[in-house]
Enzyme design. Structure first.
Site, PDB file in Angstrom:
ATOM      1  N   ASN A   1       0.864  -1.183   0.000  1.00  0.00           N
ATOM      2  CA  ASN A   1       0.000   0.000   0.000  1.00  0.00           C
ATOM      3  C   ASN A   1       0.899   1.231   0.000  1.00  0.00           C
ATOM      4  O   ASN A   1       1.464   1.578   1.032  1.00  0.00           O
ATOM      5  CB  ASN A   1      -0.897  -0.044   1.245  1.00  0.00           C
ATOM      6  CG  ASN A   1      -1.752   1.196   1.399  1.00  0.00           C
ATOM      7  OD1 ASN A   1      -1.864   2.004   0.474  1.00  0.00           O
ATOM      8  ND2 ASN A   1      -2.363   1.346   2.565  1.00  0.00           N
ATOM      9  N   TRP A   2       1.012   1.863  -1.172  1.00  0.00           N
ATOM     10  CA  TRP A   2       1.925   3.014  -1.280  1.00  0.00           C
ATOM     11  C   TRP A   2       1.343   4.270  -0.641  1.00  0.00           C
ATOM     12  O   TRP A   2       2.040   5.256  -0.486  1.00  0.00           O
ATOM     13  CB  TRP A   2       2.260   3.273  -2.762  1.00  0.00           C
ATOM     14  CG  TRP A   2       3.304   2.360  -3.318  1.00  0.00           C
ATOM     15  CD1 TRP A   2       3.677   1.140  -2.830  1.00  0.00           C
ATOM     16  CD2 TRP A   2       4.120   2.610  -4.473  1.00  0.00           C
ATOM     17  NE1 TRP A   2       4.683   0.606  -3.613  1.00  0.00           N
ATOM     18  CE2 TRP A   2       4.970   1.483  -4.632  1.00  0.00           C
ATOM     19  CE3 TRP A   2       4.226   3.646  -5.394  1.00  0.00           C
ATOM     20  CZ2 TRP A   2       5.899   1.380  -5.670  1.00  0.00           C
ATOM     21  CZ3 TRP A   2       5.143   3.542  -6.430  1.00  0.00           C
ATOM     22  CH2 TRP A   2       5.978   2.424  -6.561  1.00  0.00           C
ATOM     23  N   LYS A   3       0.035   4.243  -0.338  1.00  0.00           N
ATOM     24  CA  LYS A   3      -0.617   5.429   0.235  1.00  0.00           C
ATOM     25  C   LYS A   3      -0.351   6.639  -0.669  1.00  0.00           C
ATOM     26  O   LYS A   3      -0.260   6.482  -1.877  1.00  0.00           O
ATOM     27  CB  LYS A   3      -0.149   5.650   1.687  1.00  0.00           C
ATOM     28  CG  LYS A   3      -0.281   4.358   2.508  1.00  0.00           C
ATOM     29  CD  LYS A   3      -0.062   4.561   3.986  1.00  0.00           C
ATOM     30  CE  LYS A   3      -0.213   3.226   4.703  1.00  0.00           C
ATOM     31  NZ  LYS A   3      -0.142   3.336   6.145  1.00  0.00           N
TER      32      LYS A   3
ATOM     33  N   HIS B   1      -9.583   1.230   4.674  1.00  0.00           N
ATOM     34  CA  HIS B   1      -8.317   1.422   5.393  1.00  0.00           C
ATOM     35  C   HIS B   1      -8.545   2.405   6.537  1.00  0.00           C
ATOM     36  O   HIS B   1      -9.302   3.358   6.401  1.00  0.00           O
ATOM     37  CB  HIS B   1      -7.240   1.946   4.437  1.00  0.00           C
ATOM     38  CG  HIS B   1      -5.886   1.948   5.059  1.00  0.00           C
ATOM     39  ND1 HIS B   1      -5.494   2.919   5.955  1.00  0.00           N
ATOM     40  CD2 HIS B   1      -4.852   1.077   4.960  1.00  0.00           C
ATOM     41  CE1 HIS B   1      -4.265   2.643   6.368  1.00  0.00           C
ATOM     42  NE2 HIS B   1      -3.854   1.533   5.785  1.00  0.00           N
TER      43      HIS B   1
ATOM     44  N   GLU C   1      -6.940   4.786   7.614  1.00  0.00           N
ATOM     45  CA  GLU C   1      -6.679   6.203   7.286  1.00  0.00           C
ATOM     46  C   GLU C   1      -7.874   6.815   6.570  1.00  0.00           C
ATOM     47  O   GLU C   1      -8.180   7.989   6.745  1.00  0.00           O
ATOM     48  CB  GLU C   1      -5.381   6.312   6.471  1.00  0.00           C
ATOM     49  CG  GLU C   1      -4.166   6.089   7.367  1.00  0.00           C
ATOM     50  CD  GLU C   1      -2.946   5.510   6.671  1.00  0.00           C
ATOM     51  OE1 GLU C   1      -2.880   5.547   5.423  1.00  0.00           O
ATOM     52  OE2 GLU C   1      -2.058   5.011   7.388  1.00  0.00           O
TER      53      GLU C   1
ATOM     54  N   GLU D   1      -5.696  -4.821  10.486  1.00  0.00           N
ATOM     55  CA  GLU D   1      -4.643  -3.859  10.761  1.00  0.00           C
ATOM     56  C   GLU D   1      -4.958  -3.098  12.051  1.00  0.00           C
ATOM     57  O   GLU D   1      -5.779  -2.175  12.044  1.00  0.00           O
ATOM     58  CB  GLU D   1      -4.538  -2.835   9.622  1.00  0.00           C
ATOM     59  CG  GLU D   1      -4.195  -3.450   8.282  1.00  0.00           C
ATOM     60  CD  GLU D   1      -3.620  -2.397   7.337  1.00  0.00           C
ATOM     61  OE1 GLU D   1      -2.454  -2.565   6.945  1.00  0.00           O
ATOM     62  OE2 GLU D   1      -4.298  -1.416   7.029  1.00  0.00           O
TER      63      GLU D   1
ATOM     64  N   GLY E   1       2.409   2.131  10.753  1.00  0.00           N
ATOM     65  CA  GLY E   1       3.425   3.176  10.638  1.00  0.00           C
ATOM     66  C   GLY E   1       4.143   3.512  11.929  1.00  0.00           C
ATOM     67  O   GLY E   1       4.836   4.521  12.013  1.00  0.00           O
TER      68      GLY E   1
ATOM     69  N   SER F   1       3.121  -2.268  10.369  1.00  0.00           N
ATOM     70  CA  SER F   1       4.560  -2.384  10.643  1.00  0.00           C
ATOM     71  C   SER F   1       5.151  -3.740  10.252  1.00  0.00           C
ATOM     72  O   SER F   1       6.044  -4.255  10.935  1.00  0.00           O
ATOM     73  CB  SER F   1       4.858  -2.055  12.107  1.00  0.00           C
ATOM     74  OG  SER F   1       4.500  -0.702  12.375  1.00  0.00           O
TER      75      SER F   1
ATOM     76  N   GLY G   1       2.678  -1.194   4.292  1.00  0.00           N
ATOM     77  CA  GLY G   1       2.753   0.212   3.929  1.00  0.00           C
ATOM     78  C   GLY G   1       4.183   0.629   3.654  1.00  0.00           C
ATOM     79  O   GLY G   1       4.721   0.386   2.576  1.00  0.00           O
ATOM     80  N   GLY G   2       4.812   1.228   4.643  1.00  0.00           N
ATOM     81  CA  GLY G   2       6.147   1.799   4.478  1.00  0.00           C
ATOM     82  C   GLY G   2       7.152   0.880   3.794  1.00  0.00           C
ATOM     83  O   GLY G   2       7.894   1.315   2.900  1.00  0.00           O
TER      84      GLY G   2
HETATM   85  P1  PGA Z   1       2.734   0.199   7.626  1.00  0.00           P
HETATM   86  O1  PGA Z   1       1.281   0.469   6.990  1.00  0.00           O
HETATM   87  O2  PGA Z   1       3.232  -1.086   7.033  1.00  0.00           O
HETATM   88  O3  PGA Z   1       3.555   1.393   7.172  1.00  0.00           O
HETATM   89  O4  PGA Z   1       2.569   0.114   9.083  1.00  0.00           O
HETATM   90  C1  PGA Z   1       0.377  -0.580   6.804  1.00  0.00           C
HETATM   91  C2  PGA Z   1      -0.904  -0.074   6.203  1.00  0.00           C
HETATM   92  O5  PGA Z   1      -1.384   0.999   6.607  1.00  0.00           O
HETATM   93  O6  PGA Z   1      -1.483  -0.715   5.325  1.00  0.00           O
END
Ligand code: PGA
Length: 242
Positions: free
Chosen positions: A8-10, A93, A95, A160, A166, A205, A226-227
């Protein structure tokens, strides 16, 4: 079904960053992985990403509008994502739930729109730290599943914990196992034998250093990353850990 590792590049990624995808495509061409790899870049890069990945990894959207088309300035429909090359779309998600006020019914409508367009929704759920500290993890997950899932089983689910996204913090493996077991039980109750094809991804994470142990937990069918998905080497290490 094999494990699904979704990146997930966001809101990250410009044209120059597509070079990371060449590295992913080349590596998976040279040595295919047991897991299915998926990259969810910003929508501006979807079509280009699909081209660069050459089918070695799929591409997906990060959200879609509940409607097929119409007067919704700035929004993207599931058909548009599909047209740009997507096979999947993340919906719900945390966010989006927090930044855009998407509630369970809204998430369900988006998942249904995805299914109508022929996309496989990855429905994201997860508890906040307050809910965890109040001992309400399973209760909260069941509530989100009941409200957010569409009435068809052609979906995947991402668990999640909001506080793990993050932050570099993850639940214990036992806690991940407990959450996934509760989710799998709820899916079996809702969808019967069709639930066997629903993968429950863990997200929050996930890194090359913890991926193997998390992916080995019973009931974990992949990861939403994500990251660590922004760098080809890290993402590939997670794909190969599955
Ligand atoms: P993260 O994000 O791996 O940076 O914790 C995961 C996500 O929000 O899908």
């Amino acid at each position: 079904m094999g494990a699904l590792i979704a990146g997930n590049w966001k809101m990250n990624g410009l044209t120059a960053d597509l070079a990371e995808l060449d590295a992913i495509a080349d590596s998976l061409a040279a040595e295919p992985a047991a897991a299915e790899a998926l990259v969810c870049p910003p929508a501006t890069l979807l079509a280009a990403a699909a081209k660069r990945l050459k089918g070695r990894a799929g591409v997906g959207g990060q959200t879609c509008h509940p409607n097929e088309k119409g007067a919704h300035t700035g929004e993207l429909s599931a058909d548009m994502l599909k047209d740009a090359g997507a096979a999947y779309v993340i919906v719900g998600h945390s966010e989006r739930r927090a930044d855009c006020g998407e509630g369970d019914a809204d998430v369900k409508a988006r998942a249904e729109a995805a299914l109508r367009a022929g996309l496989r929704p990855i429905v994201a759920i997860g508890e906040t730290l307050e809910e965890r500290e109040a001992g309400r993890v399973v209760e909260r997950l069941l509530e989100q599943l009941a409200g957010s899932l569409p009435d068809a089983a052609a979906i995947d689910v991402a668990y999640e914990p909001v506080w793990a996204i993050g932050t570099g913090r993850t639940p214990s493996l036992a806690d991940i196992g407990e959450a996934h077991a509760a989710i799998r039980t709820a899916l079996a109750e809702r969808f019967g034998s069709a639930a066997a094809d629903i993968r429950v991804l863990y997200g929050g994470s996930v890194k090359p250093g913890n991926a193997a142990e998390i992916l080995a937990v019973d009931g974990v069918g992949g990861a939403l990353v994500g990251g660590a998905s922004l760098k080809a080497a890290d993402f590939l290490a997670i794909v190969r850990a599955a």
